[in-house]
Scaffold this active site. Structure first.
Site, PDB file in Angstrom:
ATOM      1  N   ASP A   4      -8.755   3.764  -3.502  1.00 32.83           N
ATOM      2  CA  ASP A   4     -10.017   4.119  -2.367  1.00 32.83           C
ATOM      3  C   ASP A   4     -11.216   4.514  -3.039  1.00 32.83           C
ATOM      4  O   ASP A   4     -11.518   5.876  -3.090  1.00 32.83           O
ATOM      5  CB  ASP A   4      -9.331   5.107  -1.362  1.00 32.83           C
ATOM      6  N   ASP A  34       0.701  -1.210  -0.038  1.00 33.96           N
ATOM      7  CA  ASP A  34      -0.083   0.008   0.132  1.00 33.96           C
ATOM      8  C   ASP A  34       0.860   1.195  -0.003  1.00 33.96           C
ATOM      9  O   ASP A  34       2.111   1.331   0.264  1.00 33.96           O
ATOM     10  CB  ASP A  34      -0.857  -0.098   1.369  1.00 33.96           C
ATOM     11  N   GLU A  39       2.785   4.969  -3.930  1.00 33.07           N
ATOM     12  CA  GLU A  39       2.882   6.191  -5.055  1.00 33.07           C
ATOM     13  C   GLU A  39       4.044   6.855  -5.023  1.00 33.07           C
ATOM     14  O   GLU A  39       4.681   7.253  -6.075  1.00 33.07           O
ATOM     15  CB  GLU A  39       1.693   7.024  -4.760  1.00 33.07           C
TER      16      GLU A  39
HETATM   17  O1  MIG Z   1      -4.300   5.861   4.469  1.00 31.79           O
HETATM   18  O2  MIG Z   1      -4.001   0.549   5.382  1.00 31.79           O
HETATM   19  O3  MIG Z   1      -6.008   2.108  -0.190  1.00 31.79           O
HETATM   20  O4  MIG Z   1      -6.880  -0.184   1.039  1.00 31.79           O
HETATM   21  O5  MIG Z   1      -7.105  -0.107   3.763  1.00 31.79           O
HETATM   22  C1  MIG Z   1      -5.144   4.836   4.097  1.00 31.79           C
HETATM   23  C2  MIG Z   1      -5.217   1.365   5.403  1.00 31.79           C
HETATM   24  C3  MIG Z   1      -4.178   3.588   3.886  1.00 31.79           C
HETATM   25  C4  MIG Z   1      -5.115   2.926   1.980  1.00 31.79           C
HETATM   26  C5  MIG Z   1      -5.408   1.891   1.172  1.00 31.79           C
HETATM   27  C6  MIG Z   1      -6.545   0.972   1.822  1.00 31.79           C
HETATM   28  C7  MIG Z   1      -6.302   0.410   3.365  1.00 31.79           C
HETATM   29  C8  MIG Z   1      -5.738   1.863   4.186  1.00 31.79           C
HETATM   30  N1  MIG Z   1      -4.652   2.526   3.256  1.00 31.79           N
END
Ligand code: MIG
Length: 829
Positions: free
Chosen positions: A493, A417, A420
């Site tokens: 998201d 996650d 980016e």
């Molecule tokens: O700032 O880990 O897109 O799937 O559940 C949020 C928490 C961070 C973003 C991801 C999402 C995930 C969430 N993450």
């Protein structure tokens, strides 16, 4: 997001208002051939163009304004798997040079190095420079802002560009590539998480692609600023792009995918259903979810742990209170058929008592600012430092960190996650952050778009080292072209709304057309809570998305298959069961993607490419060769118009046989399913329902066979479902040809590969047979058997795993049996 550096419009409009001056190549003074299939053109003002024939139908164009190129290095192009140089000839003439291969002629003009690409066979011009290559000095950062403009032809349409949330057809729009954490994005949000600078052009049936291999912030203008011009440009780096020939759209996609890397077979369980939430904790909750599936007999293969499993969000740690014995939990879940997938983030908490941070700090693995201080950014753990994944030594170290999670604890997949990379407040790293870029030191301007890709590359290596020969599974949010080699992906998201169901459909189709077929959305929506109907329709669509996972932020309510009413639970179960029945088809379609780069989801305009009526359609798509899927994307929709492409189609669920083709037909769509059609003559392999992959040791396949007047070929791929034997022929790849006539059909099967199935019996089901007889004569490998009619009008017979020929005969009845679901016009409201 907007900073001065990026707010400018570098094409026509900007020139007058900002006094920007562009430079252009002068006159060609030299033409040379430094190597086989490589051609260089030099101008009187020092511009160098190198044209390389990368393989049949793929031509690389590389420009530099100062006569020499930097090191040839790309994260996207997979150097191992490039085909050889095609045969070609060169013709020099008055105003230029032409390079001719069997499929393409590339012409370079002496005045200004403008290029034209023509289809050798048809003589049609596929791509023609408008202003062509030009550039602007980048006074602020050095280097050039590089630009290319091409003629946008009458009737030309554009698709692709990876992660965009708008309709499929991109003509008249402008986009950027700069991976961004875009919580609750909309159809207009751009850029999103992934950066895939590749588009597909389709003009009157002829297709080509352009892949602009430049990792800086790139832009694409597809006839937006000037309707007759298509341009792409970047904040730095080289004008380095590939022209990719079709002639059919799927050929373009295959070639692009081979260029940027074919993928490996996934473990079969990864194609099952996955359940996720932010967050399932503590352990008792996770076990409760597992019981929830098994006690209701809803199939599921994977459960996810989001960031709350960690100790204060420190990567590679466990919260000892919430998960006192992760190894035991993971093992017991596994006994029950659940694989555990854990999240990982790039940011490492600045904490001298956290050994992983300490080690990375000591070894100098964190990213630094331009003047040498470490870059600090705030994410979930608080202030963090960030490993420089563009440094091979850092990737190697990161891979080593997975020993605990994977080898010791038994976690089976990693969810990458925030890559980016995302940083709270600022959005991402400042532009001046330094990166190694595999020995080509640069700033974040150049490395931003590949940071996430290099993280998942390292993660995949960590999985590989610790998985004992099993196939690896990892998921990514960010990507650059070629990331398909390292991970599957989800679309970030999204929101629990009908509009987002439609966006999910578009994103998955579009990413599949850009080499990333292993793709899915957060089913039901990440933000907010879906209604029962929305959740159901989303699940029904996602049955046909290669990555099939429910995920939600969890702060708005529950989102498990049983979180709605009883009726919905039943219908959601039906849909998930359908996915498990179709697993051999999903797997076969995946095999085509692995072998040839063919996308698993095939947008209508790419299949019906000779039909301009299809060019603006976005909703309907093909899953694999023979299934045509029509999503339902509105509340209370009991019927809809849909476009049935040319050909002959059966309704998958009840064999009804709509006659109207190549136009819109009205179809009823009750809540229990979305419309799916199957091509006549298709053979669709099925499995019995399992609660998880492997529950039944050797599932007996059922081949569903639909009749046809004429011939059709179907593929069927099988292997062990895990492990590496598939790489050396440890599979069975069958091709089954069907020949049908009035009152008869015959099958011929051939296969290769040395995998021996563990089952003995194959079930054959004949669908769409216009007979009322209680049973029919069938010859299987020249032995006579009877196929027996069921209540559903289908005829069934069993055979053995090595069958190779089937002949079925019947006496056709006159009247069409049934016309369920099909009406001539929309009923009055
Ligand atoms: O700032 O880990 O897109 O799937 O559940 C949020 C928490 C961070 C973003 C991801 C999402 C995930 C969430 N993450």
């Amino acid at each position: 997001m907007a900073s001065e550096e990026f707010s400018g419009n570098y094409m026509e409009k900007a020139r007058t208002s900002k006094g920007v001056s562009d430079f252009f190549p002068g006159r060609m003074t030299e033409f040379r051939r430094p190597a086989e299939g490589v051609f260089e053109f030099l101008t009187d003002n020092g511009v160098l163009l190198r044209v390389s024939l990368v393989g049949e139908g793929v031509v690389r164009f590389r420009f530099t304004p100062d006569g020499r190129f930097e090191d040839d290095f790309s994260y996207a192009v997979d150097p191992e798997h490039q085909p050889g140089t095609p045969e070609h000839e060169v013709v020099e003439f008055g105003d230029g040079v032409a390079i001719k291969t069997g499929s393409l002629s590339i012409r370079v003009n002496r005045g200004g190095l403008k290029t034209t690409v023509t289809d050798t066979k048809t003589g049609i011009i596929l791509s023609q420079d408008e202003q062509g290559y030009h550039w602007q000095e980048n006074k602020q950062y050095g280097g050039e802002i590089v630009k290319m403009s091409k003629v946008c032809r009458n009737g030309e349409h554009y698709y692709g560009l990876g992660d965009k949330s708008c309709d499929l057809n991109l003509r008249g729009r402008r986009f950027q590539m700069w991976g961004s954490d875009t919580y609750a994005y909309t159809p207009d949000t751009d850029p999103l998480y992934k950066n895939i600078p590749f588009y597909i052009s389709l003009c009157k049936g002829a297709a080509h692609g352009i892949f602009f291999d430049n990792t800086f912030r790139t832009s694409f203008d597809l006839g937006a600023e000037r309707p007759e011009v298509t341009s792409f440009f970047s904040q730095g780096g080289e004008m380095d792009y590939y022209f990719i020939h079709g002639p059919e759209p799927l050929d373009v996609i295959r070639r692009y995918t081979r260029l940027t890397g074919l993928v490996s077979m996934p473990a079969l369980w990864t194609l099952g259903y996955h359940q996720c939430k932010w967050s399932y904790y503590p352990e008792a909750v996770v076990r409760g979810i597992a019981d929830g599936f098994r006690s209701r007999r809803i199939p599921c293969d994977a459960l996810y742990l989001d960031i709350d499993y960690m100790d204060g969000y420190r990567c590679f740690t466990w919260d000892a209170e919430r998960f006192p014995n992760p190894k035991k939990m993971v093992a017991e879940l596994e006994e029950d058929g659940f694989k555990t997938v854990a999240i990982i983030d790039p940011g490492l908490k600045i904490d001298p008592n956290y050994p992983i941070w300490q080690e990375a700090y000591d070894k100098g693995y964190f990213c630094r600012r331009q003047d040498g201080s470490l870059f600090k950014g705030s994410v979930w753990p608080g202030l963090c430092h960030f490993p420089d994944f563009t440094n091979p030594e850092v990737r190697d170290w990161w891979a080593g960190l997975f020993h605990g999670l994977i080898a010791e604890t038994g976690v089976r997949g990693i969810w990458n996650d925030m890559n980016e990379p995302a940083v709270f407040e600022e959005g991402t790293f400042p532009r001046d952050v330094r990166h190694d870029y595999d020995g080509h030191p640069c700033s974040h301007r150049k490395a931003h778009n590949v940071y996430g890709m290099q993280m998942v590359r390292a993660t995949q290596e960590g999985l590989r080292r610790n998985s004992n020969g099993r196939r690896t599974f990892s998921i990514t949010r960010s990507a650059y072209a070629g990331t398909q080699r390292f991970a599957c992906a989800w679309t970030g998201d999204n929101v629990a709304s009908w509009e987002h169901l439609s966006i999910a459909n578009l994103q998955c189709q579009r990413l599949a057309s850009c080499g990333m077929s292993f793709i899915g959305s957060d089913v039901g929506g990440f933000i907010e809570t879906p209604t029962a109907e929305l959740y159901l329709r989303w699940i029904q669509l996602a049955v046909f998305h290669p990555f099939f996972r429910t995920h939600s932020s969890g702060d708005h309510g529950d989102q498990e298959p049983w979180s709605f009413d009883k009726k919905t639970t039943g219908l959601v179960r039906d849909a998930i069961e359908l996915r498990y029945q179709l697993l051999p088809t999903v797997y076969t379609t995946f095999r085509q993607y692995v072998r040839d780069g063919t996308p698993m989801l095939r947008s209508l305009p790419f299949v019906d490419f000779n039909n301009p009526d299809a060019y603006w359609r976005s909703a309907e798509f093909f899953f694999g060769d023979h299934l045509y899927v029509v999503p339902i994307m509105a509340e209370g929709e009991e019927g809809r118009f849909l476009y049935l492409p040319k050909g002959d189609w059966f309704a998958y669920h009840d064999d009804s046989h709509p006659k109207a083709v190549a136009k819109d037909i009205w179809i009823e769509c009750p809540l229990d399913r979305i419309p799916v059609f199957v091509r006549s003559g298709a053979i669709i392999p099925h499995w019995p329902v399992q609660q998880y992959v492997g529950e039944i040791e050797h599932p007996e396949p059922e081949l569903r066979i639909w009749t046809k007047l004429g011939s059709e070929t179907s593929e069927w791929y099988e292997d062990e479902g895990d492990g590496q034997a598939w790489r050396d022929g440890g599979f069975r790849e069958s091709k089954i040809n069907l020949q049908g006539d009035k009152g008869s059909l015959s099958l011929h099967r051939e296969w290769h590969g040395h995998w021996e199935p563990g089952y003995e019996t194959v079930h054959l089901t004949f669908c769409g047979i216009d007979s009322d007889a209680p049973d029919l004569k069938v010859l299987i490998d020249h032995h006579e058997q009877r196929a027996v009619r069921g209540d559903d009008g289908r005829y069934r017979v069993n055979t053995h795993r090595n069958f190779y020929s089937v002949n079925l005969e019947w006496t056709p009845v006159k009247a069409p049996k049934r016309k369920a679901g099909e009406k001539k016009s929309q009923p009055e409201k």
